[in-house]
Write an enzyme that holds these catalytic residues in place. Sequence first.
Site, PDB file in Angstrom:
ATOM      1  N   SER A 179       0.816  -1.214   0.000  1.00  0.00           N
ATOM      2  CA  SER A 179       0.000   0.000   0.000  1.00  0.00           C
ATOM      3  C   SER A 179       0.849   1.264   0.000  1.00  0.00           C
ATOM      4  O   SER A 179       0.424   2.295  -0.507  1.00  0.00           O
ATOM      5  CB  SER A 179      -0.879  -0.005   1.248  1.00  0.00           C
TER       6      SER A 179
ATOM      7  N   GLY B 244       2.258  -8.048   0.862  1.00  0.00           N
ATOM      8  CA  GLY B 244       1.848  -6.729   0.387  1.00  0.00           C
ATOM      9  C   GLY B 244       0.598  -6.769  -0.469  1.00  0.00           C
ATOM     10  O   GLY B 244       0.316  -7.756  -1.154  1.00  0.00           O
TER      11      GLY B 244
ATOM     12  N   CYS C 135       4.036   1.383  -1.216  1.00  0.00           N
ATOM     13  CA  CYS C 135       5.173   1.195  -2.123  1.00  0.00           C
ATOM     14  C   CYS C 135       5.020   2.063  -3.362  1.00  0.00           C
ATOM     15  O   CYS C 135       3.920   2.154  -3.916  1.00  0.00           O
ATOM     16  CB  CYS C 135       5.227  -0.241  -2.637  1.00  0.00           C
TER      17      CYS C 135
END
Length: 479
Positions: A302, A338, A304
């Site tokens: 979220s 992720g 990145c």
Amino acid sequence: MKILSETALTYDDVLLVPQYSEVDSRRALSTKSCLTKKIALQVPIVSANMDVVTESEMAITMAREGGIGMIHRFMTIAEQARQIGRVKKAESFIVDKPLTMTDAHTVGDVKRVVDETGTGGILILDSNEKLIGIVSTRDLLFEEDEDKSVTEIMSRNVHSAAPDTSLKEAERLLHEFRVEKLPLVDKDGKVAGLVTLKDIMKITQFPKATKDARGRLSVGAAVGVRDMEMRRVESALEAGADCIVVDIAHGDSHLEIEMIKNIHSHFPGAQIIGGNVATADGTKRLIDVGADAVKVGVGPGSICITRNVAGSGVPQLTAVIECATAAKPYGIPIIADGGIRQPGDLVKAIAAGAQTVMIGSMLAGTDESPGMIMTRRGHRYKASRGMASLEANINRNKREGNDLTHEEIEDYVAEGVEAAVPYRGKAREVLNQLVGGLQSGMSYSGAHSLEELQEKAIFMRMTGAGLKESGPHDVEVIG
Ligand code: XMP
């Protein structure tokens, strides 16, 4: 240059096609999985090794609820060991170093120690350090003569057990002897630990808890790849870490490979999680040098921006499918790291072949993550940020005693952002929603276990219209 013709997919590109189901009770479905070949989990969820997510408080909750937490590495080696130690002490059924006093002490001495420490039972040793008695708060209650020797009031008939007594056996003995405390005594009569009824009752409160062989909560620790990080590995393992996450953004690299090899040769029994990778070849390379699990995800997180900055990454569903397919023949588990924003994403990640998922921002908003709750325009938030964000880098350097210069700040190429995430209350509530969603998803696929979910899963691609239809629409959501 090569262009791959296949379209890469992520969670929002697909749905699981519902299938005939013989599941009667969703909540009874087992979500058992494994983090590595040797670490089993009742709940396939791992909290991310990010400084806004996992320190001891989060790791304790994660392990109690059946998952596991990875303590981040952006702290000193000593501090990380302390954090691991806190998790290890949180729920051990054995007190390693119980309070002891000797037969030379008086009733007054014992009363003072009990008042100061709040300890309910003190073990009394003779001059050869052998256990000769136990004093409970009840023994002290109506005793007014403080000069009396403790040997006059202690119970001499102490029931004890061997140091390697299992939890089950300790439970049985406490019941059989009708006592609340069971000292563990070695063959020379010396105290090697203490089991208390209170600690055992605490344990049964969390039946899914992830525990090590000694009954302590399990926890992982992240390390970097620089040479000096081997000291961090040693310290984390000594403090009781159950696994080591070799944490770099581009795990398909010689730095990662050398670090995994190094850990293996110095600490052959250590469970090592390698990553992050996003390809089948990268997965195999880490498995070949001994990774016990592989963390998959380049850019789906979220916070990145790796894909924007470096133009590199693989949409997460495809990455998970490819890496899991590559890892399967070796029996090495995959951690989908992720991009999990809702329970359905967890279901899809597991169905795609991952054994566990790693979660950052969804947990960053809970009480157990480090950091304060902020209020903005009447809503409550907590901070999240990428570990490669500018802010995280400035803080990291500050902690190490370097104040970055203006030029250094300008030159830093961030691959993460700073963000606020909605406050979500207790981590346990978030985990309950995730597990409930996973069980629902299993039921829609007619699966009784996560392995069956993976075998039966049929993904169907959908269009943007399908995605729109999948959320609430044409209504004003009020709750
Ligand atoms: P979620 O979506 O759960 O993702 O918040 C957590 C994962 O994101 C990764 N991570 C980063 N990736 N730049 C990146 O490209 C960053 O600054 C960054 N910080 C964390 C990490 O894998 C984590 O578990």
